[in-house]
Design a protein around this motif. Structure first.
Motif, PDB file in Angstrom:
ATOM      1  N   PHE A   1       0.716  -1.191  -0.036  1.00 31.98           N
ATOM      2  CA  PHE A   1      -0.067   0.175  -0.129  1.00 31.98           C
ATOM      3  C   PHE A   1       1.013   1.148  -0.054  1.00 31.98           C
ATOM      4  O   PHE A   1       0.379   2.179  -0.713  1.00 31.98           O
ATOM      5  CB  PHE A   1      -1.019   0.089   1.279  1.00 31.98           C
ATOM      6  CG  PHE A   1      -2.370   0.477   0.655  1.00 31.98           C
ATOM      7  CD1 PHE A   1      -3.295  -0.299   0.074  1.00 31.98           C
ATOM      8  CD2 PHE A   1      -2.541   2.050   0.750  1.00 31.98           C
ATOM      9  CE1 PHE A   1      -4.556  -0.042  -0.603  1.00 31.98           C
ATOM     10  CE2 PHE A   1      -3.622   2.205  -0.108  1.00 31.98           C
ATOM     11  CZ  PHE A   1      -4.631   1.572  -0.551  1.00 31.98           C
TER      12      PHE A   1
ATOM     13  N   LYS B   1      -6.219  -5.091  -1.021  1.00 32.29           N
ATOM     14  CA  LYS B   1      -7.512  -4.569  -1.275  1.00 32.29           C
ATOM     15  C   LYS B   1      -8.369  -4.429  -0.083  1.00 32.29           C
ATOM     16  O   LYS B   1      -9.102  -3.557   0.295  1.00 32.29           O
ATOM     17  CB  LYS B   1      -7.981  -4.758  -2.567  1.00 32.29           C
ATOM     18  CG  LYS B   1      -7.053  -4.513  -3.819  1.00 32.29           C
ATOM     19  CD  LYS B   1      -7.816  -4.706  -5.075  1.00 32.29           C
ATOM     20  CE  LYS B   1      -6.714  -4.474  -6.222  1.00 32.29           C
ATOM     21  NZ  LYS B   1      -7.291  -4.616  -7.385  1.00 32.29           N
TER      22      LYS B   1
ATOM     23  N   TYR C   1      -7.126  -2.481   2.670  1.00 34.52           N
ATOM     24  CA  TYR C   1      -7.424  -0.988   2.637  1.00 34.52           C
ATOM     25  C   TYR C   1      -8.923  -0.651   2.929  1.00 34.52           C
ATOM     26  O   TYR C   1      -9.374   0.214   3.608  1.00 34.52           O
ATOM     27  CB  TYR C   1      -7.393  -0.741   1.307  1.00 34.52           C
ATOM     28  CG  TYR C   1      -8.268   0.582   0.638  1.00 34.52           C
ATOM     29  CD1 TYR C   1      -7.433   1.637   1.072  1.00 34.52           C
ATOM     30  CD2 TYR C   1      -9.176   0.521   0.027  1.00 34.52           C
ATOM     31  CE1 TYR C   1      -8.155   2.916   0.635  1.00 34.52           C
ATOM     32  CE2 TYR C   1      -9.987   1.621  -0.412  1.00 34.52           C
ATOM     33  CZ  TYR C   1      -9.374   2.913  -0.136  1.00 34.52           C
ATOM     34  OH  TYR C   1      -9.997   4.151  -0.591  1.00 34.52           O
TER      35      TYR C   1
ATOM     36  N   THR D   1       0.568   4.070  -2.952  1.00 34.93           N
ATOM     37  CA  THR D   1       0.407   5.225  -2.562  1.00 34.93           C
ATOM     38  C   THR D   1       1.295   6.341  -3.119  1.00 34.93           C
ATOM     39  O   THR D   1       1.144   7.398  -3.642  1.00 34.93           O
ATOM     40  CB  THR D   1       0.168   5.474  -1.076  1.00 34.93           C
ATOM     41  OG1 THR D   1      -0.814   4.873  -0.629  1.00 34.93           O
ATOM     42  CG2 THR D   1       0.000   7.157  -0.440  1.00 34.93           C
TER      43      THR D   1
ATOM     44  N   VAL E   1      -7.803   2.218  -6.354  1.00 36.72           N
ATOM     45  CA  VAL E   1      -7.550   0.894  -5.472  1.00 36.72           C
ATOM     46  C   VAL E   1      -8.210  -0.401  -6.117  1.00 36.72           C
ATOM     47  O   VAL E   1      -7.418  -1.323  -6.318  1.00 36.72           O
ATOM     48  CB  VAL E   1      -7.826   0.974  -4.137  1.00 36.72           C
ATOM     49  CG1 VAL E   1      -7.773  -0.260  -3.271  1.00 36.72           C
ATOM     50  CG2 VAL E   1      -7.245   1.854  -3.346  1.00 36.72           C
TER      51      VAL E   1
END
Length: 211
Positions: A54, A196, A199, A58, A185
């Motif tokens: 992640f 995912k 998240y 990002t 995403v």
């Protein structure tokens, strides 16, 4: 109780670990990640691979949304993500906690990009990386955990005084109108299905990770 122990553990680590990630990208038609280093010991063992994915995702979004010659800082939960895209499109992203001084991050990014430029020929910058490891990045990440150690060594460069660092309250604020982080995403192939799902949990406030 259990919650209290967890809270104390987080406080303990927040004092020790300031920098979580440093990445080098080249911002071409799409950002190409070149090198990366992570310090994720303050996260649970089973969370680390998702957090690493992640943070990489990002960082790529940040580079993609930042113009040449620009510096941005994005607040996301208890983290700050700092991005600097040089005028030649070589880029660096640093992910740190909220207490880590912004100016030190940007001075650090200047140093990282100077070093990378010296070590790798420009003709190779837009090529996909076969190996993200780069020992000097690991050294920087270790050395600059404590900004008090970093500051006297890396005299804050004069040009930073005159440079406006643009602050965004969330990553979503950097996206183009109509773009949603949830959509990015769900569409990306850079995140595993586990990440995912992770998240979605984080967004619901059930975990301590970048939204």
């Amino acid at each position: 109780g259990r919650g209290q122990r967890h809270e104390i553990r987080n406080i303990h680590f927040s004092k020790m670990v300031r920098l979580f990630a440093i990445s080098v990208f080249y911002r071409g038609l799409k950002p190409v990640q070149k090198k990366a280093s992570y310090e994720l010991s303050s996260f649970g063992f089973f969370q680390r691979s998702s957090i690493r994915e992640f943070m990489a995702f990002t960082s790529e979004v940040l580079v993609d949304k930042t113009g040449s010659g620009q510096r941005h800082t994005v607040k996301e939960q208890e983290y700050r993500c700092h991005v600097y895209v040089r005028s030649d499109n070589l880029s660096c992203v640093v992910i740190a906690d909220m207490d880590y001084p912004v100016r030190v991050c940007f001075t650090l990014m200047n140093k990282v990009l100077e070093m990378y430029s010296a070590d790798f020929p420009r003709s190779s910058w837009d090529q996909p990386a076969s190996d993200l490891s780069y020992p000097p990045l690991d050294d920087f990440l270790k050395k600059y955990q404590d900004p008090k150690e970093a500051d006297p060594i890396m005299r804050v460069q004069q040009d930073l005084d005159e440079t406006k660092i643009v602050l965004h309250e969330t990553l979503e604020a950097m996206l183009e109108r109509g773009e949603k982080l949830d959509d990015l995403v769900s569409k990306t192939d850079k995140l595993s299905s586990t990440s995912k799902a992770f998240y979605k949990e984080a967004k619901g406030g059930t975990c301590c990770v970048l939204q």
